[in-house]
Design a protein around this motif. Structure first.
Motif, PDB file in Angstrom:
ATOM      1  N   GLN A 103       0.844  -1.206   0.000  1.00 41.75           N
ATOM      2  CA  GLN A 103       0.000   0.000   0.000  1.00 41.75           C
ATOM      3  C   GLN A 103       0.876   1.251   0.000  1.00 41.75           C
ATOM      4  N   VAL A 104       1.955   1.230   0.789  1.00 37.88           N
ATOM      5  CA  VAL A 104       2.903   2.350   0.816  1.00 37.88           C
ATOM      6  C   VAL A 104       3.477   2.576  -0.580  1.00 37.88           C
ATOM      7  N   LEU A 105       3.934   1.495  -1.221  1.00 33.62           N
ATOM      8  CA  LEU A 105       4.566   1.617  -2.537  1.00 33.62           C
ATOM      9  C   LEU A 105       3.563   2.069  -3.602  1.00 33.62           C
ATOM     10  N   LEU A 124      -4.792  12.215   1.517  1.00 36.14           N
ATOM     11  CA  LEU A 124      -4.591  11.228   2.578  1.00 36.14           C
ATOM     12  C   LEU A 124      -3.495  10.221   2.252  1.00 36.14           C
ATOM     13  N   GLY A 125      -3.067  10.132   1.000  1.00 32.76           N
ATOM     14  CA  GLY A 125      -2.098   9.111   0.591  1.00 32.76           C
ATOM     15  C   GLY A 125      -0.802   9.147   1.377  1.00 32.76           C
ATOM     16  N   LEU A 126      -0.164  10.311   1.465  1.00 32.07           N
ATOM     17  CA  LEU A 126       1.118  10.389   2.166  1.00 32.07           C
ATOM     18  C   LEU A 126       0.948  10.284   3.675  1.00 32.07           C
ATOM     19  N   MET A 127      -0.191  10.734   4.196  1.00 28.72           N
ATOM     20  CA  MET A 127      -0.443  10.561   5.623  1.00 28.72           C
ATOM     21  C   MET A 127      -0.534   9.058   5.945  1.00 28.72           C
ATOM     22  N   PHE A 153      -5.320  15.719   4.346  1.00 25.83           N
ATOM     23  CA  PHE A 153      -6.089  16.553   3.412  1.00 25.83           C
ATOM     24  C   PHE A 153      -5.261  17.600   2.673  1.00 25.83           C
ATOM     25  N   PHE A 154      -3.933  17.595   2.830  1.00 24.88           N
ATOM     26  CA  PHE A 154      -3.109  18.505   2.036  1.00 24.88           C
ATOM     27  C   PHE A 154      -2.852  17.845   0.693  1.00 24.88           C
ATOM     28  N   THR A 155      -3.219  18.504  -0.388  1.00 25.35           N
ATOM     29  CA  THR A 155      -2.994  17.958  -1.717  1.00 25.35           C
ATOM     30  C   THR A 155      -2.725  19.086  -2.700  1.00 25.35           C
ATOM     31  N   THR A 156      -1.964  18.752  -3.723  1.00 24.14           N
ATOM     32  CA  THR A 156      -1.735  19.712  -4.807  1.00 24.14           C
ATOM     33  C   THR A 156      -2.453  19.248  -6.065  1.00 24.14           C
ATOM     34  N   LYS A 157      -3.150  18.112  -5.968  1.00 21.77           N
ATOM     35  CA  LYS A 157      -3.849  17.557  -7.136  1.00 21.77           C
ATOM     36  C   LYS A 157      -5.267  18.104  -7.214  1.00 21.77           C
ATOM     37  N   LYS A 158      -5.787  18.204  -8.437  1.00 17.79           N
ATOM     38  CA  LYS A 158      -7.177  18.636  -8.613  1.00 17.79           C
ATOM     39  C   LYS A 158      -8.131  17.605  -8.011  1.00 17.79           C
ATOM     40  N   LYS A 159      -7.815  16.327  -8.234  1.00 14.13           N
ATOM     41  CA  LYS A 159      -8.644  15.250  -7.689  1.00 14.13           C
ATOM     42  C   LYS A 159      -7.777  14.432  -6.750  1.00 14.13           C
ATOM     43  N   HIS A 201       2.925   7.524   5.806  1.00 10.86           N
ATOM     44  CA  HIS A 201       3.680   7.887   7.009  1.00 10.86           C
ATOM     45  C   HIS A 201       3.250   7.031   8.200  1.00 10.86           C
ATOM     46  N   ARG A 202       1.946   6.855   8.364  1.00  9.84           N
ATOM     47  CA  ARG A 202       1.424   6.051   9.491  1.00  9.84           C
ATOM     48  C   ARG A 202       1.861   4.592   9.381  1.00  9.84           C
ATOM     49  N   ILE A 203       1.792   4.013   8.195  1.00 16.28           N
ATOM     50  CA  ILE A 203       2.177   2.607   8.021  1.00 16.28           C
ATOM     51  C   ILE A 203       3.667   2.435   8.317  1.00 16.28           C
ATOM     52  N   VAL A 204       4.485   3.321   7.791  1.00 17.63           N
ATOM     53  CA  VAL A 204       5.936   3.214   8.016  1.00 17.63           C
ATOM     54  C   VAL A 204       6.240   3.339   9.508  1.00 17.63           C
ATOM     55  N   ARG A 205       5.609   4.300  10.173  1.00 12.82           N
ATOM     56  CA  ARG A 205       5.837   4.466  11.620  1.00 12.82           C
ATOM     57  C   ARG A 205       5.370   3.243  12.395  1.00 12.82           C
ATOM     58  N   ALA A 206       4.236   2.662  11.997  1.00 12.40           N
ATOM     59  CA  ALA A 206       3.719   1.474  12.685  1.00 12.40           C
ATOM     60  C   ALA A 206       4.687   0.293  12.561  1.00 12.40           C
ATOM     61  N   HIS A 207       5.499   0.303  11.506  1.00 11.97           N
ATOM     62  CA  HIS A 207       6.502  -0.745  11.306  1.00 11.97           C
ATOM     63  C   HIS A 207       7.849  -0.366  11.934  1.00 11.97           C
TER      64      HIS A 207
END
Length: 157
Positions: free
Chosen positions: A46-48, A109-112, A99-105, A115-121
């Motif tokens: 999911q991270v990748l 939440l993707g990078l958040m 909710f920070f995004t530079t994309k129109k659509k 970050h959470r998955i990597v920290r959980a590991h």
């Protein structure tokens, strides 16, 4: 214990058609042999996927995304380097915010989630970006699970 290279290959099988449809190239530079590490393959996939899709959207036609793996004595790592537009310095410290995004659509939440998955590991994530040149995300995952150290409670009667 899981193989980071296997997760990278599975991610590429999933995403390569989408990259090809966009006229983008995906390169693999996988270290062999690479030690197995204690991580959840579906979560790291999911991270990748999230990082690769961000790279896909940051690049124009003809862009190149390079997946690379490696290891130190303590960790295995994977990096994704794109030839996209890069991230302006004023946005770098906000990219993991919900909710920070530079994309129109985009949900922002993707990078958040990454970050959470990597920290959980008990891993870490690093980022290098140059506007007009591209961005590299690198994720390090420990080779050994770090045990939680509990402090002794001193009870007084």
């Amino acid at each position: 214990m899981a193989s980071l290279n296997d997760v990278v290959v599975e991610t590429l099988v999933l995403l390569r058609p989408e990259f090809e449809n966009r006229g983008q190239t995906v390169q693999e530079k996988l270290a062999r042999p690479l030690p197995n590490a204690p991580f959840d393959p579906s979560q790291i996939k999911q991270v990748l996927v999230n990082l690769a899709k961000n790279a896909m959207h940051a690049m124009s036609k003809g862009g190149v995304l390079t997946f690379q793996t490696g290891a130190t004595s303590e960790e295995v790592w994977v990096s994704l380097s794109d030839t996209g537009r890069g991230i302006p310095e004023d946005q770098l410290n906000r990219i993991y915010e919900p909710f920070f995004t530079t994309k129109k659509k985009g949900s922002g939440l993707g990078l958040m989630i990454v970050h959470r998955i990597v920290r959980a590991h008990q891993g870490r994530i690093g980022l290098e970006s140059r506007v007009g040149k591209g961005t590299t995300f690198r994720v390090w995952l420990p080779l050994r699970e770090r045990s939680t150290r509990l402090l002794e409670a001193h009870l007084h009667d």
